[in-house]
Design a protein around this motif. Structure first.
Motif, PDB file in Angstrom:
ATOM      1  N   UNK A 214      36.184  35.896  43.126  1.00  0.00           N
ATOM      2  CA  UNK A 214      34.901  35.909  43.826  1.00  0.00           C
ATOM      3  C   UNK A 214      35.080  36.202  45.323  1.00  0.00           C
ATOM      4  N   UNK A 215      36.101  35.606  45.915  1.00  0.00           N
ATOM      5  CA  UNK A 215      36.266  35.699  47.366  1.00  0.00           C
ATOM      6  C   UNK A 215      36.911  37.009  47.816  1.00  0.00           C
ATOM      7  N   UNK A 216      37.906  37.500  47.062  1.00  0.00           N
ATOM      8  CA  UNK A 216      38.712  38.619  47.557  1.00  0.00           C
ATOM      9  C   UNK A 216      38.759  39.834  46.624  1.00  0.00           C
ATOM     10  N   UNK A 217      38.439  39.659  45.348  1.00  0.00           N
ATOM     11  CA  UNK A 217      38.468  40.754  44.388  1.00  0.00           C
ATOM     12  C   UNK A 217      39.784  41.543  44.450  1.00  0.00           C
ATOM     13  N   UNK A 218      40.945  40.866  44.354  1.00  0.00           N
ATOM     14  CA  UNK A 218      42.210  41.592  44.446  1.00  0.00           C
ATOM     15  C   UNK A 218      42.568  42.265  43.129  1.00  0.00           C
TER      16      UNK A 218
END
Length: 274
Positions: A214-218
């Motif tokens: 959710x935060x970084x989509x790595x």
């Protein structure tokens, strides 16, 4: 050739990194209870033992908040006397070599991105699961530190009745009256209770992975730290939890793996000099 130092509260490891090879490794117990200059002096004695004409830089990973630009180390919990240590300035004055200092999790991420499993990816998050939970963030192949070198402190994010660090580190097993190492050993023997503990642990790690998505989509998360050695026992429940992430296309491309690089802390410390 770079002198790389992995500074911890219990031990200090140093070595020479030349290309993709590490050599002359020295390990000493950290004099963590000593005054500031005693620990700095210990670092210097280890540097002196490794110093040679081919050395071009010194890199140091420290488990604390670091002003990476100025090389100032703040409030090392495991070394009480280190409240504000101008480490870069002290060592550059002594050795007349460029010195780089950074948070140990940032070093881990750079090491994995430079030498290890994160090399194929432009965007990755490298997470250490050990006595705590830490992470380093690689965006467009560059380390993202944040405004105060505090980016990646995902373990401190509230989760359930505590935080992610409690449920995704050795503290989880301590709360059950055991250790991650003992549970992993019992899992290897097929112990049903231990396997259930690891299954539950994997659920929490899976929720942490979803938070990262959710935060970084790595493209990938690379795990390190002592508990990552037990990956085979918690990966299935972790992946099951990841499968509940609402964007299936993201899940299909997302990868989680563990680093297999020995002495990754030294490679990481060297990476911040490159």
């Amino acid at each position: 050739m770079i002198i790389a130092i992995d500074l911890g509260g219990t031990k200090i490891r140093a070595g020479l990194v030349d290309g993709d090879a590490v050599s002359n490794i020295i390990t000493q117990p950290c004099r963590a209870d000593g005054p500031e200059d005693e620990v700095v002096g210990q670092l210097c004695s280890m540097i002196d033992a490794l110093l040679n004409p081919a050395v071009t830089a010194i890199g140091i990973g420290v488990p604390s908040v670091v002003d990476a630009e100025r090389g100032i180390v703040y409030d090392v919990v495991a070394i009480p006397s280190w409240k504000e240590v101008h480490l870069k300035e002290k060592l550059e004055r002594k050795y007349s070599l460029p010195v780089s200092v950074d948070n140990d999790c940032n070093c881990f991420a750079l090491g994995v991105a430079t030498f290890g499993e994160a090399r194929p990816f432009r965007n990755s998050v490298c997470v250490t699961l050990g006595t705590g939970v830490g992470s380093g963030i690689i965006i467009d192949r560059k380390l993202y530190r944040g405004a105060n070198t505090g980016a990646g402190e995902i373990g401190s994010i509230p989760y359930l009745d505590k935080d992610y660090e409690y449920y995704c580190s050795s503290r989880y097993f301590e709360g059950l009256g055991t250790t991650g190492k003992d549970v992993a050993a019992a899992c290897a023997s097929g112990d049903a209770e231990a396997l259930e503990i690891m299954k539950d642990f994997g659920v929490h790690v899976g929720k942490l992975m979803n938070l990262i998505l959710f935060a970084f989509d790595p493209e990938a998360v690379v795990l390190g730290g002592s508990i990552a050695n037990a990956f085979e026992y918690f990966k299935d429940s972790m992946y099951e939890e990841i499968s509940h992430f609402p964007y299936s296309g993201t899940v299909e491309k997302f990868k989680v793996c563990c680093t297999s690089i020995e002495h990754i802390g030294l490679y990481g410390a060297a990476s911040i000099c490159m």
